[in-house]
Scaffold this motif. Structure first.
Motif, PDB file in Angstrom:
ATOM      1  N   GLY B 190       0.781  -1.241   0.000  1.00 58.46           N
ATOM      2  CA  GLY B 190       0.000   0.000   0.000  1.00 58.46           C
ATOM      3  C   GLY B 190       0.809   1.285   0.000  1.00 58.46           C
ATOM      4  N   ASP B 191       2.139   1.168  -0.030  1.00 62.97           N
ATOM      5  CA  ASP B 191       2.969   2.378   0.068  1.00 62.97           C
ATOM      6  C   ASP B 191       2.659   3.360  -1.057  1.00 62.97           C
ATOM      7  N   HIS B 192       2.575   2.856  -2.282  1.00 55.00           N
ATOM      8  CA  HIS B 192       2.369   3.775  -3.400  1.00 55.00           C
ATOM      9  C   HIS B 192       1.046   4.530  -3.279  1.00 55.00           C
ATOM     10  N   GLU B 260      -3.704 -12.713   8.300  1.00 53.06           N
ATOM     11  CA  GLU B 260      -3.613 -11.270   8.536  1.00 53.06           C
ATOM     12  C   GLU B 260      -2.330 -10.893   9.251  1.00 53.06           C
ATOM     13  N   ASN B 261      -1.889 -11.734  10.165  1.00 49.36           N
ATOM     14  CA  ASN B 261      -0.714 -11.370  10.965  1.00 49.36           C
ATOM     15  C   ASN B 261       0.597 -11.509  10.197  1.00 49.36           C
ATOM     16  N   LYS B 262       0.539 -11.993   8.955  1.00 53.63           N
ATOM     17  CA  LYS B 262       1.756 -12.093   8.161  1.00 53.63           C
ATOM     18  C   LYS B 262       1.888 -10.960   7.149  1.00 53.63           C
ATOM     19  N   LEU B 263       0.833 -10.171   7.027  1.00 52.98           N
ATOM     20  CA  LEU B 263       0.866  -9.127   5.998  1.00 52.98           C
ATOM     21  C   LEU B 263       1.879  -8.052   6.376  1.00 52.98           C
ATOM     22  N   PRO B 264       2.857  -7.791   5.502  1.00 51.19           N
ATOM     23  CA  PRO B 264       3.806  -6.730   5.824  1.00 51.19           C
ATOM     24  C   PRO B 264       3.204  -5.360   5.451  1.00 51.19           C
ATOM     25  N   ILE B 265       2.877  -4.593   6.460  1.00 48.39           N
ATOM     26  CA  ILE B 265       2.275  -3.278   6.230  1.00 48.39           C
ATOM     27  C   ILE B 265       2.961  -2.264   7.138  1.00 48.39           C
ATOM     28  N   LEU B 266       3.428  -1.178   6.564  1.00 46.64           N
ATOM     29  CA  LEU B 266       4.066  -0.135   7.359  1.00 46.64           C
ATOM     30  C   LEU B 266       3.044   0.474   8.313  1.00 46.64           C
ATOM     31  N   GLU B 267       3.498   0.820   9.502  1.00 47.04           N
ATOM     32  CA  GLU B 267       2.566   1.367  10.474  1.00 47.04           C
ATOM     33  C   GLU B 267       1.927   2.658   9.960  1.00 47.04           C
ATOM     34  N   GLN B 268       2.716   3.476   9.271  1.00 50.48           N
ATOM     35  CA  GLN B 268       2.163   4.725   8.725  1.00 50.48           C
ATOM     36  C   GLN B 268       1.075   4.451   7.706  1.00 50.48           C
ATOM     37  N   GLN B 270      -0.842   1.812   7.609  1.00 54.84           N
ATOM     38  CA  GLN B 270      -2.008   1.350   8.367  1.00 54.84           C
ATOM     39  C   GLN B 270      -2.714   2.542   9.004  1.00 54.84           C
ATOM     40  N   ALA B 271      -1.932   3.469   9.534  1.00 55.59           N
ATOM     41  CA  ALA B 271      -2.523   4.631  10.215  1.00 55.59           C
ATOM     42  C   ALA B 271      -3.301   5.489   9.231  1.00 55.59           C
ATOM     43  N   ALA B 272      -2.729   5.711   8.053  1.00 53.42           N
ATOM     44  CA  ALA B 272      -3.435   6.504   7.051  1.00 53.42           C
ATOM     45  C   ALA B 272      -4.739   5.815   6.669  1.00 53.42           C
ATOM     46  N   CYS B 273      -4.678   4.512   6.507  1.00 53.10           N
ATOM     47  CA  CYS B 273      -5.890   3.766   6.163  1.00 53.10           C
ATOM     48  C   CYS B 273      -6.939   3.900   7.255  1.00 53.10           C
ATOM     49  N   GLU B 274      -6.504   3.849   8.511  1.00 51.75           N
ATOM     50  CA  GLU B 274      -7.466   3.942   9.602  1.00 51.75           C
ATOM     51  C   GLU B 274      -8.197   5.262   9.565  1.00 51.75           C
ATOM     52  N   PHE B 275      -7.453   6.350   9.326  1.00 52.12           N
ATOM     53  CA  PHE B 275      -8.174   7.618   9.469  1.00 52.12           C
ATOM     54  C   PHE B 275      -8.983   7.964   8.229  1.00 52.12           C
ATOM     55  N   LEU B 276      -8.667   7.339   7.087  1.00 54.15           N
ATOM     56  CA  LEU B 276      -9.445   7.587   5.873  1.00 54.15           C
ATOM     57  C   LEU B 276     -10.531   6.536   5.656  1.00 54.15           C
ATOM     58  N   GLY B 277     -10.465   5.456   6.417  1.00 50.77           N
ATOM     59  CA  GLY B 277     -11.456   4.402   6.231  1.00 50.77           C
ATOM     60  C   GLY B 277     -11.118   3.467   5.085  1.00 50.77           C
ATOM     61  N   PHE B 278      -9.828   3.275   4.819  1.00 49.62           N
ATOM     62  CA  PHE B 278      -9.408   2.379   3.741  1.00 49.62           C
ATOM     63  C   PHE B 278      -8.883   1.069   4.321  1.00 49.62           C
TER      64      PHE B 278
ATOM     65  N   MET E   1       0.177   1.761  16.351  1.00 53.10           N
ATOM     66  CA  MET E   1      -0.784   2.844  16.469  1.00 53.10           C
ATOM     67  C   MET E   1      -1.300   2.873  17.886  1.00 53.10           C
ATOM     68  N   LYS E   2      -0.839   3.848  18.640  1.00 50.93           N
ATOM     69  CA  LYS E   2      -1.167   3.936  20.062  1.00 50.93           C
ATOM     70  C   LYS E   2      -2.680   4.042  20.227  1.00 50.93           C
ATOM     71  N   TYR E   3      -3.221   3.311  21.199  1.00 50.43           N
ATOM     72  CA  TYR E   3      -4.648   3.275  21.511  1.00 50.43           C
ATOM     73  C   TYR E   3      -5.492   2.677  20.395  1.00 50.43           C
ATOM     74  N   ILE E   4      -4.852   2.087  19.423  1.00 52.63           N
ATOM     75  CA  ILE E   4      -5.601   1.310  18.423  1.00 52.63           C
ATOM     76  C   ILE E   4      -5.104  -0.131  18.488  1.00 52.63           C
ATOM     77  N   SER E   5      -3.790  -0.285  18.216  1.00 53.54           N
ATOM     78  CA  SER E   5      -3.221  -1.627  18.146  1.00 53.54           C
ATOM     79  C   SER E   5      -3.485  -2.432  19.413  1.00 53.54           C
ATOM     80  N   GLU E   6      -3.367  -1.767  20.570  1.00 54.64           N
ATOM     81  CA  GLU E   6      -3.550  -2.505  21.824  1.00 54.64           C
ATOM     82  C   GLU E   6      -4.941  -3.127  21.908  1.00 54.64           C
ATOM     83  N   PHE E   7      -5.894  -2.452  21.267  1.00 52.66           N
ATOM     84  CA  PHE E   7      -7.273  -2.929  21.358  1.00 52.66           C
ATOM     85  C   PHE E   7      -7.615  -3.913  20.230  1.00 52.66           C
TER      86      PHE E   7
END
Ligand code: SF4
Ligand code: SF4
Ligand SMILES: [Mg+2]
Ligand SMILES: [Mg+2]
Ligand SMILES: [Mg+2]
Ligand SMILES: [Mg+2]
Ligand SMILES: [Mg+2]
Ligand SMILES: [Mg+2]
Ligand SMILES: [Mg+2]
Ligand SMILES: [Mg+2]
Ligand SMILES: [Mg+2]
Ligand SMILES: [Mg+2]
Lengths: 382, 352, 76, 352, 382, 76
Positions: B190-192, B260-268, B270-278, E1-7
Motif C-alpha cells: 500500500g505504500d504507493h 492477517e498477521n503475516k501481511l507486511p504493512i508499514l505502520e504509517q 495502516q494509520a493513514a488507512c485507519e483515518f481515511l477508512g481504507f 498505532m497507540k490506543y488502536i493496536s492494543e485494542f
C-alpha cells in the motif's frame, strides 16, 4: 470548382506570360505593389515570379489585417481573453500574432484563457447565447470585406437583446493605407522606392467598388488595376498595368469585373455606415498612426462596444528592434533584408506580424520562396 | 544577417524549457512537433533505434516465446514522493512484462499532452523516464505524441508498451495457482497508493511514506534462478493485493487463505488507512509482486527474495486452497475468518 | 487578404440564409449583405456571408479575353 | 431466492449498455473494472491470448527483424463518415508497422476513458475495433483501461501498439530516399482530415467526403512482391503529405520536386480547402501511403498499386533530387516553383 | 498505532472469548443488537462471530447514516448537484447510495454534475470561498458525531459572510432511533424479535454521553453497554452484556471510558444546540417516519439552510419492493433473508442502502461474511 | 458509524487548529469542539475535528482489565 479552376489554368497563364514578356519594355523596370495579402499569397503559392521577366518586380503591400494590427491591440485582446469568465471569439488568423514577450492568443489559451476560434461573426452571437453567464467579446479585425459581417453581428445582438456580447473593433480602411504609403517620405520625398502602379484589392473592392481608387490614379498619377485573387487574374492585371505604363496612362481599371462594380455593394456599405464611424486616428503596425484609417462603433451601439464595457488601455508597444515589418509593409524592404529573417524569426516563432499570416510578406517568402535565394542562406533547419 | 549556409544542426531557437508550455502546434505534425520530439524525447531517450525517427522501430529478435504488455498512466499528482508519472510508466510496463518471467527488451512510449502543460514539467518527466529506462537497461525504441485541448486532458498521460522474451522452460501465468501453493509478497503493501493520496486535494496529510515504484526484473530474474516452481507472478497495482488475488483465484479456479498477521504493512500506511477508512489490501503498489509457488519451494524462494534489495520485507502471506467459489479468505489476527472481496466502489475518504 | 470564393446558391432558408454548394461542399451562409439572390446564382462567400453576386456573364467575358490572348499569342 | 450454487458464469447483472456510462469505479481495479473488461473488451476482441486475462500476452515468435510501433488516438469527433476512433486506432498502428515492409502480427490496445462516457458509444467503438482487427487478421492480445475524471479527458483516447515481422531481405526506412527516385502516393489526398473537419463545431459543412481510414498491409504486401526496390514507405497522417515528405527529405538528406498537376485530390477536398484557407498537402490521411522507389521500378509499382482496391488512384507525384538544404519544392500548375514547407502553426479556419 | 493496536490484540481476544464461552448460559440464547455500523464493521472485519459461542447472536442495527437516509433526500441531493452552477460537497460515503432508477451521486457526477468529495465540513467552506460565483451546498449527513462539525461550518460561514454557502441538513439522532426500534410491533407486541441488550455507540456517545441511554435501560429493561469500535471493546461489551443478563440487571455500562463521559462533550452539544433544532418528524429509510428524530437549521441561520434557499421538494420514494432493508435495520431479518441479496443486489449495483456502506449489514455480510453460508449460495461471480 | 481514531496532538496552530500525529501521519485538524487541549494529549479525531480528549488513564485501566481477564483465564 466553377469560377475558380478556370482562373488557374496553367496553359492560359503561359500565354499571358508570353504577352507580358513581349510587351514589357526591356529598357526599364516595372515596380508594382500588390496592396493585398491575397495577391501576395497567390503570387507565392502559384510561383508566379517564375513567369515574370526579370524587370517586373512585385512589391508586397500592407493589405493583410493580421500584419497591420499593432501590438497594443493584440495585447488588449490577450488581456481580455485572460479576464475571468470572459470568452474571446476570434478568427483563426489572430491566434499566433506575437504581442509583448512572445505571448500570443494561442499561448494565452494554452495557459487557460477561454479563446474560441470562429469561422463567422454569427458564431460569436451563438456562443453568447449559449453562455449567458459569460461575457463574450468578438475580436473583430479586417478590412472593408470583413467589416459588414461584424456590423450584422452587432445588429443581430441588438435584436436579440444580448447583454453579454460586445465587439472589440479593429476594422481598418484600405484607401487610407494606400494614401499613407503614397505619401510616405521614401516614396514622395526621397524616391527610394519607385512604385509604378498598384494591383487593387479583389474582395475589398467587391464591397467598396472601384471608384475610391480614382483619387490615387489622379492625385499620384499611378495606374491601378483591380484584380481577382486567382493567379490568372494577377497575371492579367500585371499585363494591364504594363500596358497603362507603356502608354503613359494612370487610370483605374477593373480586371475583376465578375464581382466588382464601380459603386461596390451599396447595401453592405450602408449597413456599415449605420453601425460604424471613422476613428480620427488609428495605429497600424509598420505604418504608425494613420489618420481616418479605422472604424469604431457608433454611440447608438455602445452597448455592444467592448471599448465601452471594459477597461481597454491604449497601449503603444514598439515592435522588436530588429524587425523590419514596417519597412516591408511600406514596400521599402524585402523580407530577406531583415537581419533575423529565417533565423530568429520563423513561422514557428514569429517576431514580426509579417511572419504570421500566410499572406504576410515574410511568411510567404519563408514558406514558398526561400529556395530562390542564391546562397540558400536560410536552410531547412534541424 | 542571414547566416551563410553553415547552419549548425538543430532548431534555430531551441524549445523554451523554462517558460514554454505545450501548445496545440506541438501535436499537429508540423515543424514544432518535430522539434518537440527531437529536443524533448529523442534527446532524452537517445538510442540507435529511436534515432532513425521512423514511425516504427526495427530490431532483431530470436525465436521463442515473447510477451507484450501495455498500460496507460494517468496518475494524479504527476510528481510524488518516490517517483513521478515518468518513472512509474516505465516501471509499470516492465513489471507487467516481468510477471510472465520474461526479460524485458524494448519499450514504446506514447504521450497525450494537455495544451498548456509546462515544458519544464514535461522535461522533468521525460528525464525521469530516461533514467528509469537506463537503470532497467530497456530502451524506448519508438513513440508518439498527441496534444489535446486545454481541459480535454490532465497534464500528461503516458502509455507505455513493452515486449520481452521468455526464457526457455518458464511457464508463469495467472491460471497456474494450485491448492497447496504458498502465496508470497515481496514487501510492504500500500505504500504507493498512500503516498499518492497524501497529495490529493482535500485530503492532504503529511507523511514520509514514499511510493515504492521500482522495476522488478532483477528481483524476478533472481527468483526464477532460485526455483523453477513459480506458478504465478503478479504485480498488485490498482485494486491492491485483494483484487489481484481475487483475479488469480478466478483464473486458476482456486480459493485462497491469507494470514492477517503475516501481511507486511508499514505502520504509517495502516494509520493513514485507519483515518481515511481504507483497507491496505486494496491500496495500489507499484514496486511489489505477488508470487505463488509450490509449497516445498516457498521458504527457499522467500530467502532469495529477502536477500534482494527490492524483497527485503518479503513474506509468505497465505496459501492456495480448494474452493469452487474461488473465495479469497483471511484468517484475522483475532482468529476469526472473513472474505477478502474484490474492491467494491472507489476508495473515497469516509466518515463512517 | 479576405479569403472569399464563388459559391453556388442552392436553396434559400429561413432568416435570409441559404445553402450554397462549392463543388459538393454544402454550407449554410447569410445573405444579409446582398439582395435578390436566387438559387442558381453564384455569390462571393466570405466568413459565412455572401458579399456580392458573381456576374457570370462578366466571368465568361474575362475568360474569353484570356482565351483570345491565347490565340493571339499562338499567331505571334 | 438466493440461487442454489448453480450460478452461470458471467456477472449477475450485465453492463447496462443502453443507459450506462463510464464511472470512476470502472477504472479502480475492482470488480466493476473486471466486468467492463470482460463484457466489453474481451467479449469483442476474443482470442486465445487475450482470454487468459494476464497483464501481458505471451506468444511464439520466429527469429528475424521485428518492428514495433505505437500511436495514441485522440480524434474529435469520435465517429465520422467512413470510420471512428476505433477503426482508426487499428488502422493507424497497422499502417505504421506496415510502412517498414513488415507483416503485422499482434496488437495491444490501451483505453483512457472519461468519466461519464456512454457505454453504448464505447461498445460501438470497441465493435468497430474488433471488426477492423478481424478484417486485418491481426489480434489484440493485451490491453489496459484507465478512467479519468470528468473534464480530465475527452470521451475516449485509445493507444494501440503493434508488432510485426519484416520478411527476409526487406530494408525499407525513411533514410533510404536517393536522388532520382520517384515519389508515389496511393490515392487521393486529404480525405480523412476534411471528413473530420466537416463535423467540427463552428465549422460544420455538409460533404460526402469520407475518411479514407484503411489498413494498408495488403497493398504493401502486393507492392513488395512487385519490386524489391522500394526505398521508403510512409503514411502521411498528421501534417499531411507535405510534412511527411519534409521529414523524409531530412532523414535521407535529399530534396524533392513535386508536380502539382499530378497530385490526386478530390474536387470536394480542394473546395473545402479553398473556403477554409487550407492546403490539401497538409491535411491528414489515414489510408494512404507515400512510396519512394528507384525510377526504373516506378511504373511497375504504380501499375501494381492501381490494380489494388486501396491504390486505385495511385500516382507518381514527384521525384527525389539532390539538395543539401533538403527543400521539398513543387512545380506549380502554372510552371512556377515554390517551396512546400513543413506545416507551420495549426490548420485553423481563416478569413485571410 | 497507540490506543488502536492494543485494542486489537488477538491473544487478549482469545481470553475474552474464553470468558464469554464460560459465562454464557448454554441453556439460553443471547440476542444483542449492535446499534452502530461501526460495531457491525468491526465484527465483520475481524471475524468476531467465529469467536462467539453459537448461542450468542449479533443483530445489526440502524446505526449507519448512509443506510438510514431515505431515497427522497438522496434524490434531493442529486437534483441539487444537477443544478447549473451549483457545487455539491459530500462525504465520500454518500456517492453510491441508490435513489430512483439506480441513479446515485457518482453517476450524476459522471453525467456532469459538480460533486466534490470532502473529508471535513471545513473543506466545503474552502470550496465556497474559492468559487464565489457558484452556489456551494454541503450535503450534511450523520448522527450526533458528525453534527458538531456541520454546526462549526455554519458558524464559520456566518463569520466569513459567505453568501454562496448552504447546508442541506440531514442530521439524525440516535436515541430516537433506538426508541423507535424498541417500540416496534415486532419487538413490543409480537415478540418476533427477541432483543436482550444493546451495544451502545462509541463515538456518538463521546458527544452525547452515557446518560441518554438510562431511559432505555429503565423503560424497556434492556441492558446497554457503550463500547469502543475496536474488536476487544466489542468482545468485552458482549461479555459485560452477558453478565448483566445472567445477573438479571438492565443497566447502562460504559466500556469506552477512555472517551465517553456520562455527560459527553458539553461544548459540542451547546454548539449544536445553538445552530440546530429538532424536526417534528423525519423519514428514516427502513424505519419510516420517526418523530423528533432529526435536526434542522434554526431560523437564525436560515441564510445557510439549503432548504430555505432552494426549492427542495418533500419526496417520499418507496424502496425497491424486494428490498428488506427496513426489516434488516430493525433487526427483524438478516441480509441472507433478502431474495435479491447477492444476485440482483451487490455492492457494485446496490438496490438497497444496506448494500452501500461497508457498515451496512448487507454489504458487510457480502464483503466479509459470505463464505459462512452453508451452501455458499452466493458465489463469486464471473 | 462515525469513523474516528485516537490522534496525538503535536502542535497547536492558528485559529484553534492543531497538527496531530497518527503513527507518523501528520494532519491539521480543528480543536473547535474541545477545550484545554495541549501537545501530548490524545484526541478522538472525526472528519477533521477533535471530538473529545482521550483519557489515557482510563485507557490503561481498560487494557489492564483485559490483561487481568487474561491471567484469570489462564488460571481457569
Ligand atoms: S522576418 Fe520577422 S522580424 Fe524580420 S521583418 Fe519579417 S516579420 Fe519582422
Ligand atoms: S440485499 Fe440489497 S435489496 Fe436486499 S435488503 Fe440488503 S440492501 Fe436491500
Ligand atoms: Mg499492462
Ligand atoms: Mg500494469
Ligand atoms: Mg500488472
Ligand atoms: Mg505516431
Ligand atoms: Mg484539467
Ligand atoms: Mg506510430
Ligand atoms: Mg501513425
Ligand atoms: Mg505513420
Ligand atoms: Mg494494465
Ligand atoms: Mg471534455
Amino acid at each position: 470548382m466553377k469560377y475558380i479552376s478556370e482562373f488557374r489554368e496553367g496553359a492560359l497563364a503561359h500565354n499571358i506570360a508570353t504577352s507580358i514578356a513581349a510587351e514589357a519594355d526591356p529598357r526599364r523596370h516595372y515596380h508594382f505593389m500588390e496592396f493585398c495579402g491575397g495577391h501576395t499569397h497567390a503570387i507565392s503559392r502559384f510561383g508566379l515570379v517564375d513567369l515574370l521577366p526579370d524587370n517586373v518586380h512585385m512589391i508586397h503591400g500592407p493589405g493583410c489585417p493580421v500584419c497591420v494590427l499593432p501590438i497594443g491591440r493584440v495585447e488588449n485582446a490577450i488581456q481580455l481573453a485572460q479576464t475571468a469568465e470572459l470568452i474571446l471569439c476570434s478568427y483563426g488568423d489572430m491566434l499566433r500574432i506575437p504581442a509583448a514577450n512572445g505571448m500570443n492568443l494561442q499561448k494565452a489559451k494554452a495557459r487557460g484563457a477561454d479563446v474560441r476560434i470562429i469561422y463567422s461573426s454569427t458564431d460569436a452571437i451563438k456562443i453568447a447565447q449559449e453562455n449567458p453567464q459569460h461575457q463574450v467579446v468578438f475580436f473583430a479585425i479586417g478590412f472593408e470585406t470583413t467589416t459588414p459581417p461584424t456590423a450584422i453581428a452587432i445588429k443581430q445582438a441588438q435584436e436579440l437583446g444580448l447583454n453579454n456580447f460586445t465587439v472589440f473593433c479593429n476594422h481598418v480602411l484600405t484607401p487610407s493605407a494606400i494614401s499613407h504609403i503614397l505619401q510616405s517620405p521614401e516614396i514622395r520625398e526621397f524616391g527610394v522606392v519607385s512604385l509604378d502602379g498598384f494591383i487593387g484589392p479583389a474582395h475589398v473592392s467587391v464591397v467598396i467598388g472601384s471608384q475610391p481608387y480614382e483619387y490615387f490614379a489622379e492625385e499620384f498619377q499611378k495606374p491601378v488595376v483591380i484584380a481577382g485573387f486567382e493567379p490568372l487574374d494577377v497575371m492579367q492585371a500585371i499585363l494591364m498595368l504594363i500596358r497603362q505604363i507603356n502608354s503613359g496612362r494612370a487610370e483605374v481599371e477593373n480586371e475583376f469585373t465578375r464581382a466588382v462594380l464601380p459603386t461596390g455593394n451599396i447595401k453592405a456599405q450602408s449597413i456599415v455606415a449605420e453601425v460604424f464611424e471613422l476613428r480620427r486616428i488609428f495605429e497600424w503596425r509598420g505604418l504608425g498612426l494613420v489618420p481616418y484609417s479605422a472604424l469604431r462603433i457608433k454611440a447608438n451601439y455602445a452597448d455592444f462596444d467592448a471599448e465601452c464595457r471594459f477597461q481597454i488601455p491604449a497601449l503603444s508597444i514598439a515592435d522588436n528592434k530588429a524587425c523590419e515589418c514596417g519597412a516591408i509593409l511600406r514596400g521599402v524592404k524585402r523580407p530577406q533584408d531583415c537581419k533575423i529573417f529565417g533565423t530568429v524569426c520563423t513561422p514557428e516563432n514569429p517576431i514580426g506580424s509579417c511572419m504570421v499570416s500566410s499572406e504576410g510578406a515574410c511568411a510567404a517568402h519563408y514558406s514558398y520562396g526561400r529556395f530562390r535565394e542564391k546562397n540558400h542562406s536560410v536552410t531547412q533547419d534541424n | 544577417m542571414p547566416n551563410n549556409g553553415k547552419v549548425k544542426p538543430g532548431y534555430k531557437r531551441t524549445l523554451d524549457l523554462k517558460h514554454g508550455c505545450v501548445e496545440m502546434v506541438h501535436g499537429n505534425g508540423g515543424r514544432s512537433m518535430a522539434q518537440l520530439i527531437q529536443q524533448m524525447f529523442v534527446a532524452a531517450f537517445d538510442n540507435e533505434f529511436l534515432r532513425l525517427m521512423n514511425d516504427q522501430a526495427c530490431f532483431p529478435v530470436f525465436g521463442g516465446r515473447m510477451v507484450m504488455s501495455t498500460d496507460s498512466h494517468v496518475v494524479t499528482p504527476l510528481f510524488f514522493p518516490g517517483g513521478d508519472i515518468g518513472s512509474l510508466s516505465i516501471h509499470g510496463t516492465i513489471n507487467d512484462i516481468v510477471m510472465s518471467g520474461a526479460k524485458p527488451c524494448y519499450l514504446a512510449a506514447s504521450f497525450i499532452l494537455e495544451e498548456g502543460f509546462p515544458l519544464a514539467d514535461l522535461k522533468r518527466i521525460v528525464d525521469s523516464m530516461a533514467q528509469a529506462t537506463k537503470a532497467a537497461r530497456v530502451p524506448i525504441v519508438t513513440g508518439d505524441t498527441k496534444v489535446v485541448e486545454k481541459n480535454s486532458g490532465d497534464g500528461v498521460f503516458i502509455t507505455t508498451t513493452g515486449i520481452g522474451m521468455v526464457p526457455e522452460g518458464i511457464y508463469i501465468s495467472c491460471e497456474n495457482a494450485r491448492p497447496g501453493d504458498k502465496i508470497l509478497v515481496s514487501g510492504t503493501l500500500g505504500d504507493h497508493g498512500i503516498a499518492i493520496m497524501a497529495w490529493r486535494e482535500n485530503l492532504s496529510f503529511q507523511t514520509n511514506i514514499e511510493s515504492d515504484t521500482a522495476p522488478l526484473h532483477d528481483l524476478v530474474a533472481k527468483m526464477i534462478s532460485t526455483t523453477s516452481n513459480i506458478h504465478v507472478l503478479r504485480d498488485p497495482t490498482r485494486g491492491g493485493v485483494a483484487s489481484a488475488l481475487n483475479e488469480i483465484a478466478q483464473q486458476s479456479s482456486v480459493g485462497m487463505m491469507l494470514y492477517e498477521n503475516k501481511l507486511p504493512i508499514l505502520e504509517q500506511v495502516q494509520a493513514a488507512c485507519e483515518f481515511l477508512g481504507f483497507d491496505p489490501l486494496y491500496i495500489a503498489n507499484e514496486g511489489k509482486l505477488i508470487a505463488i509457488c509450490a509449497a516445498e519451494d516457498a521458504e527457499n524462494l522467500l530467502n532469495a527474495m529477502q536477500a534482494h534489495p527490492l524483497g527485503n520485507n518479503a513474506a509468505i502471506i497465505g496459501e492456495v486452497i480448494e474452493d469452487t467459489h474461488c473465495f479469497v479468505q483471511m484468517q484475522t489476527r483475532f482468529g476469526g475468518k472473513r472474505v477478502v472481496d474484490w474492491l467494491n466502489g472507489e476508495q473515497l475518504p469516509r466518515i463512517c | 487578404m479576405c479569403l472569399a470564393i464563388p459559391a453556388c446558391v442552392e436553396q434559400l432558408t429561413a432568416n435570409n440564409h441559404a445553402f450554397v454548394n462549392i463543388s459538393g461542399i454544402r454550407k449554410e451562409i447569410s445573405l444579409a449583405l446582398v439582395e435578390d439572390v436566387i438559387p442558381g446564382d453564384y455569390v462571393i462567400l466570405h466568413a459565412g456571408f455572401a458579399l456580392q453576386k458573381l456576374d457570370q456573364k462578366e466571368a465568361e467575358l474575362t475568360l474569353a479575353m484570356f482565351a483570345e490572348m491565347s490565340s493571339l499569342n499562338r499567331n505571334l
